[in-house]
Scaffold this motif. Structure first.
Motif, mmCIF file in Angstrom:
data_model
loop_
_atom_site.group_PDB
_atom_site.id
_atom_site.type_symbol
_atom_site.label_atom_id
_atom_site.label_comp_id
_atom_site.label_asym_id
_atom_site.label_seq_id
_atom_site.Cartn_x
_atom_site.Cartn_y
_atom_site.Cartn_z
ATOM 1 N N ASP A 35 0.828 -1.204 0.000
ATOM 2 C CA ASP A 35 0.000 0.000 0.000
ATOM 3 C C ASP A 35 0.866 1.258 0.000
ATOM 4 O O ASP A 35 0.543 2.240 -0.670
ATOM 5 C CB ASP A 35 -0.939 -0.014 1.197
ATOM 6 N N ARG A 36 1.968 1.232 0.734
ATOM 7 C CA ARG A 36 2.906 2.358 0.731
ATOM 8 C C ARG A 36 3.431 2.596 -0.685
ATOM 9 O O ARG A 36 3.530 3.730 -1.150
ATOM 10 C CB ARG A 36 4.077 2.053 1.663
ATOM 11 N N SER A 37 3.770 1.507 -1.366
ATOM 12 C CA SER A 37 4.253 1.609 -2.743
ATOM 13 C C SER A 37 3.186 2.176 -3.664
ATOM 14 O O SER A 37 3.480 3.011 -4.534
ATOM 15 C CB SER A 37 4.678 0.225 -3.259
ATOM 16 N N THR A 38 1.950 1.740 -3.492
ATOM 17 C CA THR A 38 0.849 2.222 -4.324
ATOM 18 C C THR A 38 0.658 3.728 -4.133
ATOM 19 O O THR A 38 0.511 4.474 -5.107
ATOM 20 C CB THR A 38 -0.450 1.467 -3.987
ATOM 21 N N VAL A 39 0.680 4.160 -2.886
ATOM 22 C CA VAL A 39 0.547 5.590 -2.585
ATOM 23 C C VAL A 39 1.703 6.376 -3.202
ATOM 24 O O VAL A 39 1.508 7.451 -3.777
ATOM 25 C CB VAL A 39 0.480 5.823 -1.057
ATOM 26 N N THR A 40 2.896 5.829 -3.104
ATOM 27 C CA THR A 40 4.078 6.505 -3.655
ATOM 28 C C THR A 40 3.965 6.674 -5.158
ATOM 29 O O THR A 40 4.196 7.764 -5.696
ATOM 30 C CB THR A 40 5.356 5.730 -3.293
ATOM 31 N N VAL A 41 3.596 5.612 -5.867
ATOM 32 C CA VAL A 41 3.459 5.697 -7.325
ATOM 33 C C VAL A 41 2.355 6.691 -7.680
ATOM 34 O O VAL A 41 2.523 7.517 -8.589
ATOM 35 C CB VAL A 41 3.197 4.317 -7.957
#
Length: 102
Positions: A35-41
């Motif tokens: 989820d952190r990665s999704t938010v970052t992208v």
């Protein structure tokens, strides 16, 4: 920009990235890394930071984001990040997908 360029240009920035960001914020348990990665992208697409998307999308896929989900995220962002940002992100996303197909 490669890690050697950052190290040569600003060693402190590289150290902060490792310590504060990847060993700090990314390890906090309240949000899964996927989820952190999704938010970052999503933030990178929204802010037009296309040079950073490849690395972070690859990391998101490594953290469990599927290609279908990544593709849908970009489509969904068109309404919130604007059509130009999302259309500009598409070639980067496509490149990441193609590089992982091999």
């Amino acid at each position: 920009m490669g890690i050697q360029n950052v190290s040569a240009g600003s060693p402190a920035l590289l150290r902060y990235k490792q310590e504060a960001l990847f060993q700090g914020a990314w390890q906090r348990p309240a949000l899964h890394q996927r989820d952190r990665s999704t938010v970052t992208v999503a933030a990178l697409v929204t802010s037009g930071q296309f040079a950073q998307i490849s690395y972070h999308l690859g990391r998101a896929i490594n953290n469990g984001l599927t290609r279908t989900e990544a593709s849908e995220m970009v489509s969904h962002l068109a309404y919130y990040a604007g059509w130009p940002n999302t259309f500009s992100a598409v070639p980067v996303v496509k490149s990441v997908f193609e590089s992982r197909a091999q």
